[in-house]
Design an enzyme around this catalytic site. Structure first.
Site, short mmCIF file in Angstrom:
data_model
loop_
_atom_site.label_atom_id
_atom_site.label_comp_id
_atom_site.label_asym_id
_atom_site.label_seq_id
_atom_site.Cartn_x
_atom_site.Cartn_y
_atom_site.Cartn_z
N LYS A 1 32.46 31.57 37.21
CA LYS A 1 32.68 32.59 38.63
C LYS A 1 31.12 33.16 38.53
O LYS A 1 30.39 33.49 37.52
CB LYS A 1 33.98 34.12 38.07
CG LYS A 1 35.12 33.57 38.10
CD LYS A 1 35.36 32.61 39.71
CE LYS A 1 36.59 32.45 38.79
NZ LYS A 1 37.27 31.48 40.93
N LYS B 1 34.04 25.85 34.31
CA LYS B 1 33.49 26.90 35.53
C LYS B 1 33.25 27.74 34.99
O LYS B 1 34.08 28.43 34.82
CB LYS B 1 34.81 26.68 36.38
CG LYS B 1 35.05 27.25 37.62
CD LYS B 1 36.54 27.13 38.53
CE LYS B 1 36.93 27.62 39.47
NZ LYS B 1 38.15 27.50 39.74
N GLU C 1 31.74 25.83 44.46
CA GLU C 1 33.35 26.07 45.31
C GLU C 1 33.14 27.21 46.14
O GLU C 1 32.72 28.10 44.47
CB GLU C 1 34.43 26.49 43.68
CG GLU C 1 35.48 26.30 44.43
CD GLU C 1 36.99 26.72 42.75
OE1 GLU C 1 36.49 26.21 41.67
OE2 GLU C 1 37.71 26.97 43.22
N LYS D 1 45.52 24.18 45.07
CA LYS D 1 46.94 24.97 44.66
C LYS D 1 47.49 24.78 45.09
O LYS D 1 48.30 25.51 45.98
CB LYS D 1 46.67 26.22 44.46
CG LYS D 1 44.85 26.38 43.71
CD LYS D 1 44.17 28.19 44.03
CE LYS D 1 42.80 28.22 43.14
NZ LYS D 1 42.61 29.50 43.71
N GLY E 1 44.19 27.26 39.69
CA GLY E 1 45.44 27.89 39.03
C GLY E 1 45.41 29.12 39.72
O GLY E 1 44.04 29.62 39.87
N ASP F 1 32.34 28.71 40.91
CA ASP F 1 33.22 29.56 41.62
C ASP F 1 32.40 30.89 42.31
O ASP F 1 32.40 31.24 41.68
CB ASP F 1 34.55 29.39 40.98
CG ASP F 1 35.41 29.91 42.52
OD1 ASP F 1 34.90 29.58 43.85
OD2 ASP F 1 36.24 29.60 41.96
N ASP G 1 38.41 25.74 48.12
CA ASP G 1 39.27 26.22 47.33
C ASP G 1 39.96 26.79 48.75
O ASP G 1 41.18 26.38 48.51
CB ASP G 1 39.11 26.81 46.58
CG ASP G 1 40.17 27.89 45.98
OD1 ASP G 1 41.21 28.03 45.95
OD2 ASP G 1 39.59 28.89 44.95
N SER H 1 37.99 27.64 33.86
CA SER H 1 37.71 28.38 34.20
C SER H 1 37.16 29.87 34.34
O SER H 1 37.99 30.97 33.75
CB SER H 1 38.82 29.27 35.37
OG SER H 1 38.03 30.07 36.70
O1 OSB Z 1 39.57 31.02 42.36
O2 OSB Z 1 40.14 29.14 41.38
C1 OSB Z 1 40.08 31.03 41.80
C2 OSB Z 1 42.35 32.66 39.26
C3 OSB Z 1 42.48 33.58 40.15
C4 OSB Z 1 41.80 33.50 41.80
C5 OSB Z 1 41.54 32.76 42.48
C6 OSB Z 1 40.86 31.17 41.45
C7 OSB Z 1 41.28 32.34 40.44
C8 OSB Z 1 40.91 31.18 38.99
C9 OSB Z 1 41.77 30.46 37.49
O3 OSB Z 1 40.20 30.65 38.52
C10 OSB Z 1 42.12 29.69 37.55
C11 OSB Z 1 42.96 29.79 36.25
O4 OSB Z 1 42.67 29.83 35.18
O5 OSB Z 1 44.19 29.87 36.29
MG MG Z 2 38.50 29.01 43.50
#
Ligand code: OSB
Ligand code: MG
Length: 363
Positions: free
Chosen positions: A157, A155, A207, A256, A284, A182, A232, A130
């Site tokens: 953001k 992925k 996402e 998660k 995560g 995402d 999510d 991510s």
């Molecule tokens: O939306 O998936 C998410 C991290 C913190 C809060 C929300 C998200 C995320 C990540 C990071 O996308 C995922 C990771 O590498 O832990």
């Molecule tokens: Mg997410």
């Protein structure tokens, strides 16, 4: 019986930017239980601020100390614990921290690795990555590194107004990589034309495009765009997962454990996704090596069919809280099934170093 907690403040190797803000530190709560010669650790994935969800470290500590901790007495099985605290509405991250602590304890008691204790597992996790929002050239650099390292899905953001620039720049250089975006709830249904325009990027899924508590409009959106929808924030329980599939709000779920009150619900959600011909993967929350071990054990489960956000430890912190980090080889992360429980070897010096507050519960 005694359970200790440590609030840790860990400096991230790189700032992490999402549509809701930039993190430089990750502040999480570590729990330690020592009983009958067994020591178990877990991590609460709430953060200092309630930006990803309504929970934060203060609400989690309040719910845990006032309501949840007493139910850990007598060390019930995780599922039993969850039932006993079901009268408390929400606060899944707080519940998950103790549910997972009990998972580690019981797996160790049964002399099984957590992955084996959870059931059918393949012994390895398939990681994706991510990547946070940044200047385009920085994002492309990160993607280049990730592709070379063998990550199975990238992925990125996205944020309203930046999505086309980000995704077009990536697709120009990498027309074929497995790519997802995402949005962390940054759009509304009024942005329908903008969201339709993303279909051209051939994403494996988008996402959480819409509001964190919405299912209905995601269902409407799924009928308007060809990109599959992954939820999510909106999937807070197996009951909500059932409803999401029933109305076609998503075909993919980012699971998660922290968001859904732990591993018991995580497995139920993965099963629901499979039964509905959907897909599930493990997300995560920038966990330290302690929380990461739970995500990896879940990601190794046969019910998980898509690459997760389960990167190896080294990506996040220059110094982690464990001495035996996960590493990635040829695009997979192996899990040592010979080690009991989470299998982690906690670095108590590092834990002490990053702790900003700590205490004990006597129960
Ligand atoms: O939306 O998936 C998410 C991290 C913190 C809060 C929300 C998200 C995320 C990540 C990071 O996308 C995922 C990771 O590498 O832990
Ligand atoms: Mg997410």
């Amino acid at each position: 019986m005694e359970i200790s907690y440590y609030i840790v403040r860990m400096p991230l190797k790189n700032p992490f930017t999402t549509s809701f803000g930039t993190d430089i530190y990750r502040e999480s709560i570590i729990f330690r239980l020592s009983e009958n010669g067994i020591t178990a650790y877990s991590e609460c994935v709430s953060d200092h601020d309630p930006f990803y969800s309504y929970e934060d470290n203060t609400t989690a500590m309040h719910i845990i100390s006032e309501y949840l901790i007493k139910s850990v007495k007598n060390l019930p099985e995780p599922e039993e614990f969850l039932k006993s605290v079901s009268y408390i509405k929400g606060h899944n991250m707080a519940k998950a921290a103790l549910e997972m602590l009990l998972y580690d304890y019981h797996a160790r008691l049964n002399k099984k690795s957590l992955a084996d204790y959870l059931g059918q597992n393949r012994g390895y996790a398939i990681p994706g990555i991510s990547i946070g929002i940044d200047k385009i050239d920085k994002m492309l650099e990160r993607i280049d590194e990730a592709v070379k390292m063998g990550y199975n899905r990238i992925k990125v953001k996205i944020k309203k107004g930046l999505e086309n620039e980000i995704l077009k720049s990536i697709r120009d250089v990498y027309p074929d990589i497995s790519l997802s975006a995402d949005a962390n709830s940054d759009y509304t249904f009024n942005d329908i034309e903008l969201l339709k325009s993303l279909d051209r990027y051939n994403l494996v899924y988008i996402e959480q495009p819409l509001c964190y508590d919405d299912l209905i409009y995601h269902s409407k959106l799924s009928r308007e765009i060809s990109t599959p929808i992954c939820l999510d924030e909106s999937i807070t329980s197996s009951r909500r997962a059932e409803k999401a599939f029933e109305i076609g709000a998503c075909s993919v779920i980012n699971i998660k454990p922290g968001r859904v009150s732990g591993l018991t619900e995580s497995i139920k959600i993965a099963r629901i996704a499979m039964e509905n011909n959907g897909h599930a993967w493990v997300g995560g929350m920038l966990e330290t090596g302690i929380g990461r071990a739970y995500n990896m054990a879940l990601a190794a489960n046969n019910l998980i069919d898509y690459p997760g956000d389960t990167s190896p430890n080294a990506r996040y912190y220059s110094e982690d809280l464990v001495k035996n980090p996960f590493t990635m080889d040829n695009g997979i992360i192996s899990i040592d099934l010979k080690r009991p429980g989470t299998g982690i070897d906690v670095d108590s010096n590092a834990l002490k170093k990053y702790t900003i507050d700590s205490g004990k519960f006597e129960i």
